[in-house]
Design an enzyme around this catalytic site. Structure first.
Site, PDB file in Angstrom:
ATOM      1  CG  ASP A 212      -2.070   0.599   1.043  1.00 12.87           C
ATOM      2  OD1 ASP A 212      -2.135   2.078   0.971  1.00 12.87           O
ATOM      3  OD2 ASP A 212      -3.375   0.334   0.772  1.00 12.87           O
ATOM      4  CG  HIS A 235      -0.735   1.473  -3.334  1.00 14.18           C
ATOM      5  ND1 HIS A 235      -2.208   1.434  -2.855  1.00 14.18           N
ATOM      6  CD2 HIS A 235      -0.910   0.348  -3.480  1.00 14.18           C
ATOM      7  CE1 HIS A 235      -2.510  -0.144  -2.795  1.00 14.18           C
ATOM      8  NE2 HIS A 235      -1.758  -0.590  -3.852  1.00 14.18           N
TER       9      HIS A 235
END
Ligand SMILES: *[C@@H]1O[C@H](CO)[C@@H](O)[C@H](O)[C@H]1NC(C)=O
Ligand SMILES: *[C@@H]1O[C@H](CO)[C@@H](O)[C@H](O)[C@H]1NC(C)=O
Length: 386
Positions: A212, A235
């Site tokens: 993430d 991310h």
């Protein structure tokens, strides 16, 4: 002259006495076993209680080897505001998940340093639960710094957290340096470092590979400095998501410089919910950023609304202004490398682009603007759409 000599002598004796009165505590003296099985939570908490209550500069040693720790809440305030935790070995979390939302937590501490060591959150079985779509507990953040001041995390390795690797909440004066954070690309919600309601936070010379965000900044993040961080997989470095809860605190004075993104979903991102709020994002600097095959190198997305509920017209109340992007170069994995998708109610204002060169398949990429106002200087590839 005499006064200086007296002062120097005094200083000499003070520094001797402060080193001789350093209180040292070793978790082995409190019954810890480096066998990776015996729960070392109690020994760690006993050493903490001794250091915290000592009223002197104190150090806690965790020697080499593998220590199983079920869960530990290191609670202040302490008599000493100079506590060093020196970790040579590895702390390992339970391998099966529970309802715990925090594994290792500092609460209400001041002047604590964590030096070296490895913490292994063993999130694999928890991720499997989530990935299978079963109903799972909320998951544990590996290291939480909660309502604390002047904390240093240096040289720590954090592996495979169930949820976030590190969370800094309601705190100030937090320095994270030389950390290595690693979780697989497909591990859900394993953010590297999450910052929220905190000020004067510095993250430097660190390597973050997760499933993430490498670093995420939630509401009330102010005076944050991120420098020399490599991110990927992951991310990207994100401000947001913001505006998910009513009346959020603003995000202000954020600097992200000399960072490298490798094959990440995003590079530098600002993400807000497409619904009403009174929050804001302002005074943000992104500079000297290298993108290597990044899906969304520069992105502002004010349309976030998973499930499309309670987002009237996808219009975000978060006002974004004074965001500059300087010397951002490299490759995009998609045609649109620069995307400003701002709120119709609150257009982005005072965006600045300078010396941008982003390519897609070795050709100039594209840029996309909606409700965005800004200015450019230097070379801008792809051409700006302001
Ligand atoms: C912005 O934050 C940095 C630390 O990241 C700090 O040194 C600086 O003083 C802050 N600027 C303002 C105007 O508060
Ligand atoms: C949504 O948009 C419609 C028309 O585009 C407008 O009539 C309405 O007032 C908007 N609602 C909100 C909450 O902005």
């Amino acid at each position: 002259m005499a006064a200086i000599i007296v002062l120097l002598t005094l200083f000499f004796f003070l520094s001797i006495s402060s080193t001789t009165t350093l209180a040292s505590f070793n978790i082995m003296d409190y019954g810890a076993k480096a066998d990776g099985q015996t729960d070392a939570a109690k020994p760690l908490l006993s050493a903490w209680a001794a250091a915290c209550g000592s009223g002197k500069p104190a150090s806690i040693s965790i020697p080499a080897g593998s220590f199983f720790v079920s869960k530990a809440l290191l609670e202040g305030p302490c008599k000493s505001n100079n506590i060093r935790i020196i970790i040579r070995g590895t702390l390992i979390a339970p391998s099966s998940y529970s309802a715990t939302t925090q594994w290792l937590t500092f609460n209400h501490v001041q002047g604590v340093s964590v030096l070296g060591g490895t913490i292994d959150g063993r999130g694999q079985s928890y991720w499997a639960c989530k990935t299978a779509g079963r109903s799972c507990p909320p998951g544990a953040t590996s290291l939480v710094i909660h309502e604390s001041k002047d904390v240093l995390i240096s040289g720590l390795r954090s592996l495979n957290s169930e949820l976030f690797h590190m969370s800094i909440y309601g705190s100030s004066g937090i320095t994270v340096q030389g950390v290595k954070i690693t979780a697989p690309e497909n591990s859900p919600n394993t953010d590297g470092i999450h910052i929220q309601k905190s000020s004067d936070v510095t993250v430097t010379t660190s390597m973050i590979k997760t499933g993430d965000d490498c670093v995420s900044m939630g509401e009330g993040s102010t005076n944050v400095w991120i420098e020399q961080v490599s991110c990927g997989p992951g991310h990207g470095i994100s401000i947001g998501s913001l505006g998910g809860t009513p009346d959020e605190e603003g995000v202000q004075n954020i600097t992200v410089k000399s960072v490298v993104f490798t094959k990440t979903q995003n590079g530098v991102r600002i993400k807000t919910w497409g619904k009403p709020n009174s929050g804001f994002v302002k005074d943000v600097t992104f500079e000297h950023v290298t993108m290597q095959n990044v899906h969304n190198p520069i992105i502002v997305n004010q349309n976030y609304c998973p499930g499309n509920v309670n987002c009237p017209n996808q219009s975000s109340g978060i006002k974004i202004s004074q965001v500059s992007y300087t010397d951002v170069q490299g490759s995009s994995a998609t045609p649109v490398a620069v995307k400003f998708d701002c709120s119709p109610n609150n257009p982005c204002s005072d965006l600045g682009l300078q010396d941008i060169k982003l390519t897609y398949l070795n050709k100039p990429a594209e840029s996309y603007c909606k409700n965005a106002q800004g200015s450019t200087s230097g070379f801008i590839i792809p051409p700006s759409c302001f």
